[in-house]
Write an enzyme that holds these catalytic residues in place. Structure first.
Site, PDB file in Angstrom:
ATOM      1  CG  PHE A   1     -10.571  -2.728  -8.546  1.00  0.00           C
ATOM      2  CD1 PHE A   1     -11.757  -2.513  -7.853  1.00  0.00           C
ATOM      3  CD2 PHE A   1     -10.057  -1.702  -9.316  1.00  0.00           C
ATOM      4  CE1 PHE A   1     -12.409  -1.297  -7.929  1.00  0.00           C
ATOM      5  CE2 PHE A   1     -10.709  -0.477  -9.400  1.00  0.00           C
ATOM      6  CZ  PHE A   1     -11.885  -0.276  -8.699  1.00  0.00           C
TER       7      PHE A   1
ATOM      8  CG  ASP B   1      -4.203  -2.813  -5.724  1.00  0.00           C
ATOM      9  OD1 ASP B   1      -4.395  -2.149  -4.686  1.00  0.00           O
ATOM     10  OD2 ASP B   1      -4.671  -2.494  -6.837  1.00  0.00           O
TER      11      ASP B   1
ATOM     12  CE1 TYR C   1     -10.615   5.460  -3.858  1.00  0.00           C
ATOM     13  CE2 TYR C   1      -8.759   6.630  -4.818  1.00  0.00           C
ATOM     14  CZ  TYR C   1      -9.707   5.637  -4.887  1.00  0.00           C
ATOM     15  OH  TYR C   1      -9.744   4.816  -5.982  1.00  0.00           O
ATOM     16  CE  LYS C   2     -10.680   1.823  -3.087  1.00  0.00           C
ATOM     17  NZ  LYS C   2     -10.093   0.838  -3.977  1.00  0.00           N
TER      18      LYS C   2
ATOM     19  NE  ARG D   1     -17.782  -2.901  -1.935  1.00  0.00           N
ATOM     20  CZ  ARG D   1     -16.737  -2.225  -2.400  1.00  0.00           C
ATOM     21  NH1 ARG D   1     -15.585  -2.851  -2.622  1.00  0.00           N
ATOM     22  NH2 ARG D   1     -16.811  -0.930  -2.648  1.00  0.00           N
TER      23      ARG D   1
HETATM   24  C1  LIG Z   1     -10.113   1.083  -5.394  1.00  0.00           C
HETATM   25  C2  LIG Z   1      -9.145   0.257  -6.154  1.00  0.00           C
HETATM   26  C3  LIG Z   1      -8.385   0.829  -7.191  1.00  0.00           C
HETATM   27  C4  LIG Z   1      -8.635   2.253  -7.587  1.00  0.00           C
HETATM   28  O1  LIG Z   1      -7.778   2.716  -8.547  1.00  0.00           O
HETATM   29  P1  LIG Z   1      -7.772   4.251  -8.954  1.00  0.00           P
HETATM   30  O2  LIG Z   1      -6.736   4.332  -9.961  1.00  0.00           O
HETATM   31  O3  LIG Z   1      -7.474   5.021  -7.701  1.00  0.00           O
HETATM   32  O4  LIG Z   1      -9.132   4.616  -9.454  1.00  0.00           O
HETATM   33  C5  LIG Z   1      -7.433   0.033  -7.815  1.00  0.00           C
HETATM   34  N1  LIG Z   1      -7.253  -1.250  -7.460  1.00  0.00           N
HETATM   35  C6  LIG Z   1      -7.992  -1.821  -6.477  1.00  0.00           C
HETATM   36  C7  LIG Z   1      -7.748  -3.239  -6.118  1.00  0.00           C
HETATM   37  C8  LIG Z   1      -8.968  -1.084  -5.813  1.00  0.00           C
HETATM   38  O5  LIG Z   1      -9.704  -1.649  -4.870  1.00  0.00           O
END
Ligand SMILES: *Cc1c(COP(=O)(O)O)cnc(C)c1O
Length: 420
Positions: free
Chosen positions: A131, A207, A232-233, A381
């Site tokens: 990400f 992560d 939040y996911k 997705r």
């Molecule tokens: C969704 C996601 C994030 C989101 O990071 P925020 O700081 O909450 O915006 C980070 N890393 C991964 C791998 C994600 O999928």
């Protein structure tokens, strides 16, 4: 051949079917984007009302103590811990995933720099396909440090063993990986990969943005070093709800991160100019938290407290297997390419499919109430959240997709969606 009747029979026999009523989902929507923003637990409205009207409105500043606001990051961390295989007092819910990754990476780098045999290591490894925020945060930290640290981006996850072996492997300080890839839905074997990383003398940061609440995670059993993730996911904490960070007990004594705000102080209300860090996971905090947003995280975690992760995983795989099978049966002949692994051990809780007009097809799906999302390049997705997705939802989603594809009922924006 699977029929809609078969799907209804699967729903009738589904031990998790009863959980759906705990979520507010609009009629006419099939929500396959819980991997990006989880649906709203119905209880969140009442909880928000309580926090805003009673705790804030009536009790005002007293609520830091009387309503337990101050302890919320730790209390929620303890509720979240079993979902990721962590022990009590190893997790706090705080800040964002990006910020928590910064803390974890900084702490891991410092642990290695303080280690007699590893102080000279200067390479941090991640995947190019990680990400992007994770890559940006690492680049930001390493660039700012100006100590010669380099970020090495693996072109493929399968390049990791080579990157950890021989002379090159002896330069690696930290490997930071996302357990389930956000784009492809591919999942690492956390235990085996952590063992490889440790064998090379490096530390492993995971992560869990697309893992927490989606797949079984056993951080302590895997002997991981640090972890971060989103609420939040799959955990349904609400838009922008605070993230989490895990630091195992065995690292607490050495754990130090640079965002040493007053919430990491041993006695924050002593207002001492001299800094003295608190012992334990409190060191992963920084400053005052967004209490309203934080409080809503509990509504999602409460639902997870009522279900077994094994049951969630079994249904998640059954939903994604069904989706793949129906897609192959009903959408054969269209240029769809499955990029999510078929092997259960390598699959998270989403299915990603490429189509030359993926963006346009996804827009057409959303217009017809089937909400998934799109990621470059060409990837549609579909997230499968076993708490509120039914087998019939999967059936209907594929039928809508089939209709859109069979009739080419999507608007290609020549500029945006050019096929090269
Ligand atoms: C969704 C996601 C994030 C989101 O990071 P925020 O700081 O909450 O915006 C980070 N890393 C991964 C791998 C994600 O999928």
């Amino acid at each position: 051949m699977t029929t809609e009747q078969d799907c209804l029979a699967l729903d009738a026999a589904d031990p998790l079917a009863a959980q759906r009523v705990q979520f507010a989902l609009p009629d006419g929507v099939i929500y396959l984007d819980g991997n990006s923003l989880g649906a709203r637990p119905k209880a969140s409205l009442q909880r928000a009302q309580q926090v805003i009207a009673a705790e804030w409105g009536d009790d005002l500043i007293r609520s830091w103590n009387t309503a337990g606001w101050y302890d919320l990051p730790r209390r929620l961390g303890n509720l979240l811990a079993p979902i990721v295989g962590a022990a009590a007092d190893e997790v706090v819910v705080t800040d964002t995933t990006s910020v928590n990754l910064f803390k974890a990476l900084a702490a891991a780098i410092k642990m290695q720099a303080d280690h007699p045999g590893r102080a000279g290591r200067r390479v941090i490894i991640t995947e190019r396909d990680n990400f992007p925020s994770d890559i940006y945060m690492a680049e930001g930290l390493l660039g700012w440090l100006e100590r010669g640290y380099q970020l090495k981006l693996l072109e493929s996850w399968s390049d990791l063993p080579a990157a950890l072996s021989g002379e090159a492997g002896q330069q690696v300080a930290v490997v930071m990986l996302t357990h389930v890839n956000y784009r492809t839905g591919r999942m690492f074997d956390m235990t085996a990969t952590t063992a490889q990383i440790h064998a090379a003398g490096a530390l492993a940061i995971w992560d869990l943005a697309h893992s927490a609440g989606a797949v079984p995670v056993a951080l302590n059993a895997a002997n991981a070093d640090f972890a971060v993730g989103c609420t939040y996911k799959y955990l349904n904490g609400g838009p922008g709800s605070p993230a989490f960070i895990w630091v195992p007990q065995r690292h607490h004594a050495q754990f130090a991160q640079p965002l040493t705000g007053w919430w990491t102080h041993r006695q924050p209300f002593a207002m001492q100019p001299a800094y003295a860090p608190v012992a334990g996971i409190g060191r992963a905090l920084c400053g005052t938290q967004p209490v309203v947003s934080l409080a809503l995280v509990e509504c999602g975690l409460e639902i997870f407290g009522q279900v077994a992760m094994a049951a969630l995983r079994a249904k998640s795989l059954a939903l994604s297997d069904l989706f793949i099978a129906l897609l192959e049966e009903h959408c054969a002949g269209h240029p769809l390419e499955l990029i999510t692994p078929r092997a259960h051990a390598e699959r998270g809780s989403q299915v990603s499919v490429m189509h030359p007009h993926g963006y346009a097809v996804m827009q057409a799906l959303i217009a017809r109430g089937v909400i998934g999302d799109y990621r470059e390049p060409q990837v549609m997705r579909f997230g499968f959240t076993p708490l509120y997705t039914s087998y019939q939802d999967v059936w209907r989603a594929v039928m809508v997709l089939k209709d859109i594809l069979d009739r080419s009922d999507y608007q290609v924006d020549a500029k945006r969606d050019a096929v090269t």
